[in-house]
Design a protein around this motif. Structure first.
Motif, PDB file in Angstrom:
ATOM      1  N   LEU B 180      21.953 -22.625 -20.027  1.00  0.00           N
ATOM      2  CA  LEU B 180      21.850 -22.808 -21.487  1.00  0.00           C
ATOM      3  C   LEU B 180      21.150 -22.183 -22.287  1.00  0.00           C
ATOM      4  O   LEU B 180      21.514 -21.566 -23.371  1.00  0.00           O
ATOM      5  CB  LEU B 180      21.416 -24.423 -21.755  1.00  0.00           C
ATOM      6  CG  LEU B 180      22.061 -25.609 -21.339  1.00  0.00           C
ATOM      7  CD1 LEU B 180      21.330 -26.977 -21.801  1.00  0.00           C
ATOM      8  CD2 LEU B 180      23.594 -25.452 -22.185  1.00  0.00           C
ATOM      9  N   LEU B 183      23.161 -18.968 -22.791  1.00  0.00           N
ATOM     10  CA  LEU B 183      24.284 -19.369 -23.807  1.00  0.00           C
ATOM     11  C   LEU B 183      23.630 -19.368 -25.243  1.00  0.00           C
ATOM     12  O   LEU B 183      24.107 -18.779 -26.229  1.00  0.00           O
ATOM     13  CB  LEU B 183      25.030 -20.838 -23.539  1.00  0.00           C
ATOM     14  CG  LEU B 183      26.368 -21.070 -24.011  1.00  0.00           C
ATOM     15  CD1 LEU B 183      27.183 -19.820 -23.416  1.00  0.00           C
ATOM     16  CD2 LEU B 183      26.714 -22.328 -23.878  1.00  0.00           C
ATOM     17  N   VAL B 402      34.127 -20.735 -21.336  1.00  0.00           N
ATOM     18  CA  VAL B 402      33.567 -21.984 -21.056  1.00  0.00           C
ATOM     19  C   VAL B 402      34.683 -22.944 -20.893  1.00  0.00           C
ATOM     20  O   VAL B 402      34.552 -23.783 -20.015  1.00  0.00           O
ATOM     21  CB  VAL B 402      32.753 -22.370 -22.386  1.00  0.00           C
ATOM     22  CG1 VAL B 402      32.570 -23.763 -22.426  1.00  0.00           C
ATOM     23  CG2 VAL B 402      31.271 -21.344 -22.156  1.00  0.00           C
ATOM     24  N   THR B 618      27.758 -27.790 -23.765  1.00  0.00           N
ATOM     25  CA  THR B 618      28.427 -26.575 -23.794  1.00  0.00           C
ATOM     26  C   THR B 618      29.448 -26.425 -24.545  1.00  0.00           C
ATOM     27  O   THR B 618      29.590 -25.373 -25.475  1.00  0.00           O
ATOM     28  CB  THR B 618      28.720 -26.217 -22.331  1.00  0.00           C
ATOM     29  OG1 THR B 618      27.849 -26.758 -21.579  1.00  0.00           O
ATOM     30  CG2 THR B 618      28.520 -24.756 -22.028  1.00  0.00           C
TER      31      THR B 618
END
Ligand SMILES: Nc1ncnc2c1ncn2[C@@H]1O[C@H](COP(=O)(O)OP(=O)(O)O)[C@@H](O)[C@H]1O
Ligand SMILES: [Mg+2]
Lengths: 225, 753
Positions: B180, B183, B402, B618
């Protein structure tokens, strides 16, 4: 060729909505014979650009008669006329910035249906042949205006409308550019209407139409296309 | 009128630009804050609570039953120093609180931190008074007793073990958080690109005003100072709402997030004190200042050298190759993320270069002047919009990757669950019951002709000897080895794996174990079951997305007789037989009135729900970033084309039809946005590969097949077309209005080439 390129009778134009109209052109009459030249004089805001816009169909008159190449203005195919017969030169920004000078001339010629083979010739005639591959931001203001003239002559026009074509140039350069314009106009035999507030430049035309007495304001705002 | 208000008047004339810039800041801040909150809370949750219980012991009952208040009283009477520790998951909450008794803790010598609880008042973040905690309506509550082992002897009913909050699989949870983080860094990068492009745009639009101010004697330094002040002012206006919005976002996602952390990674989530706003504010302001200050921070010479180095695309290719090699070779996650960053930087630099080369080649190749003009104009557009285009490209690539990961995982996970739960029912064998009795009954009463299939699973612990050191693994012993397992998908296998497994000629291992110890089909493993040592070949590796622990599957008759079975169950597809007939019979045999029978479909639903929550975050993040980038490109494209309006109207003066001009505008806008999408595709595929084949194995121990979803490519292409179309339509409105001629002062605005 028609004897009278242009004939204007009682032309009127005003801007604004119903509450506050600003008359710009009121009861204007004049004519231009082929190969003739006419200077539009008047201070800023006197309606020079507006008149030129009307003469190439970018603006519609409110009233009056306008005959161009023997055709009534209501019947004219303005697009075709601008593409093939009327050349317009502005004070600046006449060239596509992303194209070289030569490509600019080619573009204008091809739109007018003229051969591209003569384009380099026009640049040569205007003394900027060596700069053909340069881009507009790589040459001086005077050279840009010469290129603009090359574009106009490359379309082999019947009438040239020039809106203060030397307005942003210094005296000497302005005279050089004006020389080229009048020389080529005489050689090609097309009509010329030139808007300017410079009396000296105006005096080089056959006739002068003074718009100064017309309704004018102090607004120096940039005019729209 | 001061110089500052003169600058600000720009936004009075272009209110939409100001609003858009503010919205951009707001959305980016909200997005980043949201992610930051979730991950930092998850981290703080453990470390905060862990500080209090460092190196501590707890008491457990030898019979494995849960501790109660009576145990506390009994042990206290025996003179032990004890502190109760009650973990409560309150009704309707996603994170736990801890009830403690400061008075009881007083007996811990020289350990004042226990008493003060890390200096925190007992406010429920996470510590609160045990009486209050016990009074909470609880979804779940568990009592621990923390003990000072030097203060007395324990009776035989109890034993002392370590007390730790971190699960065995702690590093998995960390990997998840690290993913995360990566990201969110990517989101920050994209935001930075967008902010920079807006900053540059406002700069170029106001070049005339700057020149004017300069002529009035305002120094360039002061103008820049004003600009920065303007941006900081904007940040001040948008940061707080953005952070608040981000906290709302985080709260909306918190429930799912906490259940993912607990359910998937066994990481208990505790309430933490306060929501920090300082960090997001600092990060966003720093980003903003960096975005404006790049020009002064990086010396002119270096930038020039950089431009020269990348003239033939060499530098970007170098970055791409270096990043690719790094990704290939990376041995840990941080290195891997660094390499991915290099790769993306290379791709981001390469794209404007590609478009620039493409446009000039095509312009040169065009015989027709109008077409040449069009390609030249395309080149200008790409150069001017390079930053928002790269931002769009990267976010498209991110979304693509993703999406592919999630969809692949969804499909694979679903398939895997289907195999794992291929029986209709799952029946637990009660603690004291004899599973063999059930086996006998099932063999007699469910003949093959009834269409019923079943198997028995025995679970326990074994020791795996891997290169000299022992590791405990979960043992799954199955009998009979039949149709319920034999069509599991295997990642790799030796010939006829299931027959050989049934014959006791080997074992299967799960992917996590295989990955960690580099086991492949054909290798041998040294296994110790109930003190008995076995050496068996690995027959196959099966994927296992649910559990991070190492697992070994073998035929039940391999187990030694004294193997201690911790859990036993039957998987049954009853065929024509009614399941109730079976449960009634077994319940009678086992003399157990209430059997635990589960319908596997409901388990599957539950698992899918947990799965969806894992990826909701996400997905939400990548989608929001994409929207951000799309809006930014739309806006910048529109604004930039507006500055070029004069030249489009010049075409009208030259007699080109309005529709013709509109069409060239539209095709320009469409080609630009679609190019970004097209160039995002290879980056997206590369990123997908990195995610499923590199990051996931490194982070979680499992990999996925590289599946691509061209349908989704089409959707993104549709989005790109939509952006282009919107720009085109906005420009059409503009075409109807008088165009302002570019002024002659300084560089001509909109006259770039
Ligand atoms: N599109 C327009 N809408 C409203 N007013 C206009 C428009 N174009 C020109 N004007 C006004 O008409 C007058 C004449 O403008 P213009 O023809 O540009 O004058 P000049 O070229 O002689 O300086 C000015 O007052 C100007 O503000
Ligand atoms: Mg004018």
């Amino acid at each position: 060729m028609e004897d009278n390129v242009l004939k204007v009778r009682g032309l009127r134009k005003s801007f604004g909505d119903r509450d506050a109209t600003v008359p710009v052109l009121a009861d204007l009459s004049f004519e231009l014979h082929s190969a003739g030249s006419l200077a539009l004089m008047g201070r800023s805001g006197s309606g020079k650009s507006t008149l030129l816009n009307i003469l190439c169909g970018l603006e519609q008159p409110d009233a009056g008669e306008l005959t161009l190449f023997g055709q009534d203005h209501r019947q004219i195919d303005w697009q075709q006329l601008r593409r093939e017969r009327i050349g317009v030169v502005f004070q600046e920004a006449n060239l596509m910035p992303a194209l070289s000078l030569l490509d600019n001339v080619r573009l204008r010629a091809s739109l007018a249906g003229q051969p591209e083979s003569r384009c380099q010739h026009w640049l040569d005639v205007l003394d900027i042949g060596a700069l053909a591959q340069r881009f507009p931001d790589q040459v001086s203001g005077g050279q840009r205006q010469r290129a603009a003239l090359a574009m106009v002559f490359a379309m082999s026009p019947s009438l040239i409308l020039a809106d203060e074509p030397t307005g942003s140039l210094d005296r000497v350069t302005a005279d050089d550019v004006a020389d080229s314009l009048f020389r080529l106009q005489a050689e090609t035999g097309c009509g010329l209407i030139l808007a300017t507030h410079d009396p000296e430049l105006a005096s080089r035309c056959e006739k002068i139409l003074d718009l100064a007495h017309q309704a004018a304001d102090q607004n120096t705002g940039q005019s729209g296309l | 009128m001061t110089a500052f208000s003169a600058l600000l008047s720009h936004y009075r004339r272009h209110p939409w630009q100001g609003i858009a810039l503010a919205l951009l800041m707001l959305m980016a801040t909200a997005l980043w804050t949201g992610i930051y909150h979730l991950t930092s809370q998850a981290r703080a949750s453990l470390s905060q609570s862990e500080r209090v219980v460092e190196a501590r012991y707890q008491v457990q009952r030898v019979d494995g039953a849960a501790l109660s208040v009576e145990d506390f009283v009994t042990l206290r009477r025996q003179g032990l120093c004890l502190m109760p520790w009650l973990e409560v998951l309150p009704e309707g909450e996603s994170r736990r609180v801890i009830g403690v008794d400061p008075l009881a803790a007083l007996c811990f010598q020289g350990q004042a931190d226990v008493v003060s609880f890390d200096g925190q008042p007992l406010r429920g973040d996470p510590f609160m008074d045990i009486a209050d905690a016990a009074a909470l309506p609880a979804r779940q509550a568990q009592l621990f007793l923390i003990v000072d082992p030097d203060t007395g002897e324990l009776s035989a009913d109890y034993r002392i073990t370590d007390f730790s909050l971190a699960p065995d699989t702690g590093q998995l949870g960390d990997s998840f958080l690290l993913n995360l983080d990566a990201l969110s860094v990517l989101v920050l990068l994209i935001t930075g690109l967008l902010l920079r492009s807006v900053y540059l745009l406002s700069l170029s639009q106001r070049r005339d005003s700057f020149a004017l101010l300069h002529r009035f004697g305002v120094s360039p330094r002061r103008v820049r100072g004003h600009l920065v002040a303007e941006l900081v002012g904007l940040a001040a206006l948008t940061l707080m709402p953005g952070i608040l919005l981000g906290q709302l976002l985080a709260n909306a996602l918190a429930g799912g997030f906490a259940s993912v952390m607990e359910g998937l990674f066994d990481s208990r989530q505790f309430v933490t004190s306060g929501n920090s706003w300082l960090m997001p504010a600092l990060v966003m302001v720093t980003l903003l200042l960096l975005v404006c200050a790049v020009d002064w921070l990086i010396p002119e010479k270096l930038r020039k050298a950089f431009a020269v180095a990348n003239r033939s695309g060499g530098l970007s290719l170098l970055l791409l190759v270096a990043g690719g090699a790094g990704v290939w070779l990376a041995a840990n996650l941080l290195f891997l993320f660094g390499s991915v960053a290099l790769m993306l930087a290379g791709a981001g630099l390469l794209m404007p270069w590609c478009l620039s080369v493409l446009s000039s080649r095509l312009a040169q190749a065009s015989k027709q002047p109008f077409r040449r003009w069009w390609w030249a104009e395309f080149g200008v557009l790409c150069r001017r919009l390079a930053l928002p285009l790269v931002a769009l490209q990267l976010s498209l690539a991110m979304v693509l990757a993703v999406q592919a990961l999630v969809t692949t995982f969804e499909a694979t996970f679903d398939h895997w669950l289907g195999q794992r739960l291929s029986a209709d029912y799952y029946l637990e064998v009660p603690t004291d019951a004899d599973g063999q009795v059930a086996v006998d009954w099932l063999e007699q009463n469910l003949p093959e002709s009834s269409g019923a299939i079943w198997h028995r699973v025995l679970r326990g612990q074994g020791q795996l000897d891997v290169s000299g050191h022992e590791q405990s693994v979960d043992i799954f012993a199955v009998a009979p080895v039949g149709a319920l397992v034999s069509d599991w998908r295997l990642i790799e296998s030796a010939g006829q794996p299931w027959q050989r497994l049934a014959a006791g000629q080997g074992v299967m291992v799960n992917e996590q174990l295989a990955y960690r110890h580099e086991l492949a089909a054909g290798d041998s493993v040294q296994l110790t079951l109930a003190g008995q040592s076995l050496r068996l070949p690995v027959l196959g590796v099966y994927p296992d997305y649910g559990r991070p622990a190492g697992e070994i599957l073998l035929a039940a008759d391999q187990l030694p007789d004294d193997f201690s079975v911790s859990f036993e169950s039957f998987s049954i597809s009853p065929g024509e037989v009614d399941i109730e007939v079976i449960t009634e019979a077994l319940s009678a045999l086992w003399q157990e009135p209430a059997l635990t029978l589960r319908d596997n479909r409901s388990i599957r639903d539950l698992a899918n729900r947990v799965f969806e929550q894992t990826f909701m975050l996400t997905r939400a993040m990548t989608m929001l970033t994409l929207v951000l980038a799309a809006v930014a490109l739309l806006l910048m494209g529109w604004v930039f084309l507006s500055t070029r309006l004069w030249y489009f109207r010049l075409l009208a003066v030259w007699g080109t039809a309005r529709t013709g001009i509109f069409l060239s505008l539209l095709t320009l806008a469409l080609t630009v946005s679609v190019s970004a999408a097209a160039l995002a595709l290879p980056v997206g595929i590369g990123l997908t590969w990195v995610l499923v084949q590199r990051i996931n194995p490194l982070a979680f121990g499992w990999s996925l097949p590289l599946d691509l979803y061209p349908g989704f490519w089409l959707e993104l292409l549709g989005l790109a077309l939509l952006i282009g179309l919107c720009i085109g339509l906005l420009m059409r409105r503009q075409l109807g209005r008088p165009a302002v001629r570019p002024s002659v002062t300084g560089t001509i605005t909109g006259g770039e080439r």
